[in-house]
Design an enzyme around this catalytic site. Structure first.
Site, PDB file in Angstrom:
ATOM      1  N   ALA A   1     -44.521  53.577  20.034  1.00  0.00           N
ATOM      2  CA  ALA A   1     -44.942  54.951  19.738  1.00  0.00           C
ATOM      3  C   ALA A   1     -44.554  55.855  20.900  1.00  0.00           C
ATOM      4  O   ALA A   1     -44.239  55.384  21.993  1.00  0.00           O
ATOM      5  CB  ALA A   1     -46.450  54.986  19.529  1.00  0.00           C
TER       6      ALA A   1
ATOM      7  N   ILE B   1     -45.569  59.722  22.935  1.00  0.00           N
ATOM      8  CA  ILE B   1     -46.342  60.958  23.052  1.00  0.00           C
ATOM      9  C   ILE B   1     -45.395  62.043  22.529  1.00  0.00           C
ATOM     10  O   ILE B   1     -44.208  62.054  22.874  1.00  0.00           O
ATOM     11  CB  ILE B   1     -46.801  61.229  24.506  1.00  0.00           C
ATOM     12  CG1 ILE B   1     -47.595  62.535  24.581  1.00  0.00           C
ATOM     13  CG2 ILE B   1     -45.650  61.235  25.495  1.00  0.00           C
ATOM     14  CD1 ILE B   1     -48.256  62.787  25.955  1.00  0.00           C
ATOM     15  N   SER B   2     -45.898  62.913  21.675  1.00  0.00           N
ATOM     16  CA  SER B   2     -45.021  63.937  21.105  1.00  0.00           C
ATOM     17  C   SER B   2     -44.502  64.859  22.204  1.00  0.00           C
ATOM     18  O   SER B   2     -45.119  64.995  23.258  1.00  0.00           O
ATOM     19  CB  SER B   2     -45.775  64.771  20.068  1.00  0.00           C
ATOM     20  OG  SER B   2     -46.337  63.933  19.087  1.00  0.00           O
TER      21      SER B   2
ATOM     22  N   ASP C   1     -56.804  53.343   9.961  1.00  0.00           N
ATOM     23  CA  ASP C   1     -55.716  53.971   9.232  1.00  0.00           C
ATOM     24  C   ASP C   1     -56.048  55.446   8.985  1.00  0.00           C
ATOM     25  O   ASP C   1     -56.858  55.770   8.124  1.00  0.00           O
ATOM     26  CB  ASP C   1     -55.488  53.246   7.903  1.00  0.00           C
ATOM     27  CG  ASP C   1     -54.277  53.800   7.165  1.00  0.00           C
ATOM     28  OD1 ASP C   1     -53.695  54.814   7.634  1.00  0.00           O
ATOM     29  OD2 ASP C   1     -53.905  53.238   6.125  1.00  0.00           O
ATOM     30  N   GLY C   2     -55.416  56.294   9.743  1.00  0.00           N
ATOM     31  CA  GLY C   2     -55.709  57.722   9.694  1.00  0.00           C
ATOM     32  C   GLY C   2     -55.252  58.407   8.425  1.00  0.00           C
ATOM     33  O   GLY C   2     -55.639  59.545   8.155  1.00  0.00           O
TER      34      GLY C   2
HETATM   35  N1  SAH Z   1     -49.832  62.745  18.790  1.00  0.00           N
HETATM   36  C1  SAH Z   1     -49.807  61.550  19.612  1.00  0.00           C
HETATM   37  C2  SAH Z   1     -48.911  60.436  19.077  1.00  0.00           C
HETATM   38  C3  SAH Z   1     -47.782  60.809  18.173  1.00  0.00           C
HETATM   39  S1  SAH Z   1     -46.823  59.405  17.645  1.00  0.00           S
HETATM   40  C4  SAH Z   1     -49.398  61.911  21.016  1.00  0.00           C
HETATM   41  O1  SAH Z   1     -48.746  62.931  21.218  1.00  0.00           O
HETATM   42  O2  SAH Z   1     -49.690  61.131  21.928  1.00  0.00           O
HETATM   43  C5  SAH Z   1     -47.654  58.969  16.146  1.00  0.00           C
HETATM   44  C6  SAH Z   1     -48.844  58.069  16.337  1.00  0.00           C
HETATM   45  O3  SAH Z   1     -49.374  57.774  15.043  1.00  0.00           O
HETATM   46  C7  SAH Z   1     -48.549  56.713  16.964  1.00  0.00           C
HETATM   47  O4  SAH Z   1     -49.427  56.501  18.031  1.00  0.00           O
HETATM   48  C8  SAH Z   1     -48.789  55.688  15.835  1.00  0.00           C
HETATM   49  O5  SAH Z   1     -49.277  54.434  16.300  1.00  0.00           O
HETATM   50  C9  SAH Z   1     -49.824  56.423  15.008  1.00  0.00           C
HETATM   51  N2  SAH Z   1     -49.915  56.031  13.591  1.00  0.00           N
HETATM   52  C10 SAH Z   1     -48.900  55.728  12.739  1.00  0.00           C
HETATM   53  N3  SAH Z   1     -49.394  55.477  11.497  1.00  0.00           N
HETATM   54  C11 SAH Z   1     -50.745  55.653  11.578  1.00  0.00           C
HETATM   55  C12 SAH Z   1     -51.808  55.529  10.639  1.00  0.00           C
HETATM   56  N4  SAH Z   1     -51.588  55.203   9.376  1.00  0.00           N
HETATM   57  N5  SAH Z   1     -53.061  55.767  11.074  1.00  0.00           N
HETATM   58  C13 SAH Z   1     -53.320  56.111  12.365  1.00  0.00           C
HETATM   59  N6  SAH Z   1     -52.340  56.229  13.299  1.00  0.00           N
HETATM   60  C14 SAH Z   1     -51.078  56.001  12.916  1.00  0.00           C
END
Ligand code: SAH
Length: 208
Positions: free
Chosen positions: A58, A60-61, A137-138
């Site tokens: 993953a 950080i955006s 799961d978000g």
């Molecule tokens: N906004 C965050 C991360 C962005 S990357 C930042 O800037 O730090 C997207 C994130 O979504 C990743 O950490 C990934 O693990 C998470 N992700 C992907 N699918 C998901 C889901 N179904 N439920 C919760 N998180 C999820």
């Protein structure tokens, strides 16, 4: 995005984003000045306007994405607002609201790391339950704390996120990248229990 902002310190990065017009308001500028991005990534260039790896494949955006999301959600981020951050990753966006923020993240290790990151920045926010980070799961939102004034979705949704919209208050706003290969960044406003308004903010290009 042709111009990439680079800074040696957080202040320089944020000042450059503001002078490029990506940060449009003093409120968003102040919020981003108050949160040191260097606390949320081990990257050697945390003050560069690019996504950086944070583990579990993953990232950080990029700071311009955080700024764009904050500018769009600003009207809903009022005193006492309740906010959901879906795919909270590093934890960066959960810090700084005056209300309650729930971050939901799928990956266990990222949940643990984000709690450490937030503690480096402001431990009180966790201790006072102003920030709650949960593993799950978000895409299903987090109904235990719904409804929300604002929802930020960091994890792209392949289709219209109906379940998340159902957890928004009337008058609430959600921002989300929608699509699989070609993603578009949408703002979705909940006008009434049955009506939403979708606004495309931009299409993602190779630099995002
Ligand atoms: N906004 C965050 C991360 C962005 S990357 C930042 O800037 O730090 C997207 C994130 O979504 C990743 O950490 C990934 O693990 C998470 N992700 C992907 N699918 C998901 C889901 N179904 N439920 C919760 N998180 C999820």
């Amino acid at each position: 995005m042709i111009f990439i902002s680079h800074g040696k310190r957080n202040t320089e990065l944020i000042t450059q984003l503001a002078s490029r017009g990506v940060i449009k308001s003093q409120r968003v500028k102040d919020a981003m000045l108050n949160v040191d991005r260097g606390d949320f990534t081990n990257s050697s260039s945390p003050y560069s306007d690019e996504p950086q790896l944070i583990g579990c494949q993953a990232t950080i955006s990029a700071p311009h994405m955080h700024a764009t999301a904050l500018e769009a959600l600003k009207p809903q981020l009022k005193e006492g607002a309740k906010v959901l951050d879906v795919g909270s990753g590093s934890g960066y966006l959960t810090v700084g609201s005056s209300g309650k923020v729930i971050g939901i993240e799928l990956m266990h290790d990222l949940v643990q790391n984000s709690i450490k990151n937030i503690r480096k920045n402001n431990a009180d926010l966790l201790d006072s339950n102003q920030i709650l980070i949960v593993e799950g799961d978000g895409r299903l939102g987090y109904s235990a704390e719904a409804p929300y004034d604002a929802i930020h979705v960091g994890a792209a949704s392949p289709t219209f996120p109906s379940e998340l919209v159902s957890q928004l208050k009337v008058g609430g706003r959600l921002v989300v990248p929608i699509g699989t290969e070609n993603q578009e960044f949408f703002q979705i406003d909940k006008i009434s229990e049955t009506e939403t308004k979708r606004t495309k903010l931009f299409e993602f290009d190779m630099f995002l």
